[in-house]
Write an enzyme that holds these catalytic residues in place. Structure first.
Site, mmCIF file in Angstrom:
data_model
loop_
_atom_site.group_PDB
_atom_site.id
_atom_site.type_symbol
_atom_site.label_atom_id
_atom_site.label_comp_id
_atom_site.label_asym_id
_atom_site.label_seq_id
_atom_site.Cartn_x
_atom_site.Cartn_y
_atom_site.Cartn_z
ATOM 1 C CG LEU A 76 -2.057 -0.933 1.316
ATOM 2 C CD1 LEU A 76 -2.650 -0.912 2.719
ATOM 3 C CD2 LEU A 76 -3.116 -0.567 0.287
ATOM 4 N N GLY A 77 1.988 1.170 0.651
ATOM 5 C CA GLY A 77 2.816 2.372 0.747
ATOM 6 C C GLY A 77 4.030 2.103 1.601
ATOM 7 C CD1 TRP A 78 8.800 4.124 1.063
ATOM 8 C CD2 TRP A 78 7.356 3.409 -0.479
ATOM 9 N NE1 TRP A 78 9.039 4.810 -0.110
ATOM 10 C CE2 TRP A 78 8.185 4.381 -1.060
ATOM 11 C CE3 TRP A 78 6.367 2.814 -1.260
ATOM 12 C CZ2 TRP A 78 8.032 4.785 -2.403
ATOM 13 C CZ3 TRP A 78 6.217 3.205 -2.582
ATOM 14 C CH2 TRP A 78 7.051 4.181 -3.143
ATOM 15 C CG PHE A 104 10.062 5.254 10.953
ATOM 16 C CD1 PHE A 104 9.778 6.505 10.439
ATOM 17 C CD2 PHE A 104 10.876 5.160 12.068
ATOM 18 C CE1 PHE A 104 10.284 7.654 11.016
ATOM 19 C CE2 PHE A 104 11.388 6.311 12.672
ATOM 20 C CZ PHE A 104 11.100 7.546 12.142
ATOM 21 C CB SER A 105 6.990 0.927 8.351
ATOM 22 O OG SER A 105 6.143 1.960 7.891
ATOM 23 C CB THR A 106 7.048 -1.819 3.614
ATOM 24 O OG1 THR A 106 7.183 -3.025 4.375
ATOM 25 C CG2 THR A 106 8.395 -1.441 3.016
ATOM 26 C CB VAL A 107 1.948 0.321 4.951
ATOM 27 C CG1 VAL A 107 0.514 0.021 5.359
ATOM 28 C CG2 VAL A 107 2.632 1.146 6.041
ATOM 29 C CE LYS A 166 4.332 2.638 10.603
ATOM 30 N NZ LYS A 166 3.961 4.031 10.796
ATOM 31 C CG ASP A 224 4.395 14.914 10.695
ATOM 32 O OD1 ASP A 224 4.471 16.044 10.152
ATOM 33 O OD2 ASP A 224 4.852 13.891 10.176
HETATM 34 P P1 ATP Z 1 6.782 8.237 7.709
HETATM 35 O O1 ATP Z 1 8.121 8.344 7.069
HETATM 36 O O2 ATP Z 1 5.748 9.086 7.021
HETATM 37 O O3 ATP Z 1 6.772 8.405 9.211
HETATM 38 P P2 ATP Z 1 6.039 5.493 8.239
HETATM 39 O O4 ATP Z 1 7.091 4.482 7.917
HETATM 40 O O5 ATP Z 1 5.808 5.824 9.672
HETATM 41 O O6 ATP Z 1 6.304 6.744 7.384
HETATM 42 P P3 ATP Z 1 3.229 5.547 7.586
HETATM 43 O O7 ATP Z 1 3.269 6.980 7.245
HETATM 44 O O8 ATP Z 1 2.469 5.151 8.803
HETATM 45 O O9 ATP Z 1 4.706 4.931 7.615
HETATM 46 O O10 ATP Z 1 2.638 4.704 6.352
HETATM 47 C C1 ATP Z 1 3.238 4.733 5.072
HETATM 48 C C2 ATP Z 1 2.172 4.760 3.993
HETATM 49 O O11 ATP Z 1 1.382 3.559 4.049
HETATM 50 C C3 ATP Z 1 1.150 5.882 4.140
HETATM 51 O O12 ATP Z 1 1.609 7.057 3.548
HETATM 52 C C4 ATP Z 1 -0.058 5.292 3.428
HETATM 53 O O13 ATP Z 1 0.083 5.428 2.011
HETATM 54 C C5 ATP Z 1 0.022 3.828 3.761
HETATM 55 N N1 ATP Z 1 -0.809 3.514 4.939
HETATM 56 C C6 ATP Z 1 -0.450 3.666 6.231
HETATM 57 N N2 ATP Z 1 -1.429 3.294 7.064
HETATM 58 C C7 ATP Z 1 -2.462 2.893 6.288
HETATM 59 C C8 ATP Z 1 -3.795 2.390 6.553
HETATM 60 N N3 ATP Z 1 -4.236 2.238 7.806
HETATM 61 N N4 ATP Z 1 -4.574 2.066 5.497
HETATM 62 C C9 ATP Z 1 -4.115 2.231 4.234
HETATM 63 N N5 ATP Z 1 -2.896 2.704 3.916
HETATM 64 C C10 ATP Z 1 -2.059 3.022 4.914
HETATM 65 MG MG MG Z 2 5.654 7.598 10.751
#
Ligand code: ATP
Ligand code: MG
Ligand code: MG
Length: 428
Positions: free
Chosen positions: A27-29, A32-35, A50, A152
């Site tokens: 779905l995204g990344w 910190f993570s891939t989702v 996540k 944020d």
């Molecule tokens: P960041 O560098 O922004 O802190 P992160 O690794 O903490 O990133 P998130 O921002 O929580 O990750 O999630 C990354 C992406 O995954 C989001 O931008 C979104 O596209 C997708 N995503 C996150 N949570 C959900 C969700 N609950 N449902 C659908 N897509 C999601």
């Molecule tokens: Mg984050």
């Protein structure tokens, strides 16, 4: 980043938590993570999985995020606070290490994507109102009931609510989940590539199809078909609590994404829930116009911070001296009179003139929207309305009668006020 301490490589069909969750497609990344979109075999519904990078600092951050998300979920039993829900969490061991995983409710596209798909054009004000109500309800809950600052808030961290009813059979909701990896695909060999490729294509289609359904059902203008869907309830939830903190334990000095950063953060005067209200107002402006309100750049002889402070004052008027000189960083930017040291001539403007002149708002729309936003941009943080107070603002609760009245009445006294400094003080 797919190395020791980094991301965990996932393939469609991979199982998590002893087989309960099955990966469908990415779905995204983030940093910190891939989702991943995953199928929860226990509840027969889609979830967002996540998967955090494995190194100690990322695990630490995930534990903090889980702690906050747990507190948030605990007080939101009826699921009406417009904040993402944490469903489950666990550890997953992989070749790159131990990864903390969060299972979140599956949400739709971010408001940033919505703005992009709208080609940075203005969004209908009624839709902006609906979105603002969700955000403020979420913030009010975080601030007053849980005691958390988001720190944020921005369009990227606000996701539309998926309207696929997760309790319904996903097969009937338009997409059969992938439940296992086909024979042979685990072990390599010549058949693997073909199966792997097929599976990848299928996963891509699945994610695309689900996203498209989500989009059209949410009334989001992402597809041509969806554009005809008018007047549909636009709702969204706050996500990404990786930077959030307990209100009584603020830890980071530099918080918030640049464009949404409050003046007290730049000046290092200490912060509170009022910083989220500043970011909220920046976000509301962006939704309504398609443009970021403040996009500072460093220039010859001045820094990005200084440009940012100048842009704020050009739009909102001079910063009260006490505030300007009151922060740990103040001496870098302001002289003892409270004037910027390196940017001397400010071009004053005002929010409602900006809305009319640049974004072609009607006089009435501009005045009403500016009256809602300006108090939120108070340089004195404590003077900003709280989320609870903002929810009561007439702009969010228009009655048909007052609307027609103001529309009929020509707004004579505002027409030629122009850009005088006096008018900049509107709402204070
Ligand atoms: P960041 O560098 O922004 O802190 P992160 O690794 O903490 O990133 P998130 O921002 O929580 O990750 O999630 C990354 C992406 O995954 C989001 O931008 C979104 O596209 C997708 N995503 C996150 N949570 C959900 C969700 N609950 N449902 C659908 N897509 C999601
Ligand atoms: Mg984050
Ligand atoms: Mg994010």
């Amino acid at each position: 980043s797919y190395r020791k301490g980094g991301y965990h490589a996932v393939r469609t069909g991979d199982q998590f938590a002893g087989g309960r969750y099955i990966a469908q497609g990415k779905l995204g990344w983030g940093q910190f993570s891939t989702v991943w979109l995953a199928y929860d075999t226990q509840n027969s519904k889609y979830v967002a999985l996540k998967i955090q990078k494995s190194a100690a600092e990322f695990a630490q951050a995930a534990l903090h995020e889980i702690e906050l998300l747990s507190a948030i979920a605990k007080g939101d039993t009826s699921d009406d606070k417009f904040v993402v829900r944490l469903i489950d969490h666990f550890k997953h061991a992989g070749p790159n290490g131990q990864h903390l995983c969060m299972v979140l409710e599956f949400l739709g596209d971010s408001l940033l994507r919505l703005i992009k798909f709208n080609r940075y054009k203005r969004m209908e004000l009624n839709k902006v109102r609906e979105i603002c109500k969700c955000i403020l309800t979420g913030l009010d809950y975080l601030h007053r009931e849980v005691g958390i600052l988001h720190t944020d808030l921005k369009p990227e961290n606000i996701l539309l609510i998926s309207t696929i009813d997760p309790s319904k059979d996903p097969i009937r909701s338009g997409q059969t989940p992938i439940l296992e990896r086909p024979e042979g695909s685990q072990n390599g060999g010549s058949t693997m590539n073909i199966i792997e490729k097929k599976l990848k294509r299928r996963a891509k289609r699945a994610v695309a199809k689900i996203s498209e359904r989500r989009a059209s059902m949410g009334g989001v203008e992402l597809t041509k078909a969806a554009r005809t869907l008018d007047g549909i309830d636009m709702r969204c939830k706050l996500v990404d609590f990786g930077n959030a903190c307990w209100a009584d334990k603020p830890f980071a000095e530099e918080i918030q994404t640049r464009q949404y950063r409050a003046p007290e953060v730049i000046l290092q005067s200490g912060y509170s829930s009022c910083v989220d209200m500043w970011s909220f107002a920046c976000t509301a402006f962006e939704l309504a116009t398609g443009d970021m309100l403040f996009a500072p750049k460093p220039g010859q002889g001045f820094s990005e911070d200084e440009d940012h402070l100048a842009l704020m004052m050009e739009l909102l008027g001079k910063m009260p001296r006490k505030i300007a000189i009151g922060g740990a960083q103040s001496k870098d930017y302001f002289d003892r009179h409270g004037d910027l040291k390196r940017i001397r001539r400010l071009k004053y403007w005002s929010l409602d003139r900006l809305l009319v002149d640049k974004y072609k708002f009607s006089e009435v729309d501009a005045r009403e929207f500016a009256e809602f936003l300006c108090p939120l941009f108070d340089f004195v943080p404590e003077k900003r309305p709280t989320a609870q107070q903002s929810l009561q603002h007439p702009w969010l609760n228009p009655t048909t009668s007052t609307q027609t009245e103001t529309e009929k009445k020509p707004n004579v006294e505002r027409v030629d006020v122009g850009m005088s400094k006096l008018q900049i003080r509107v709402g204070k």
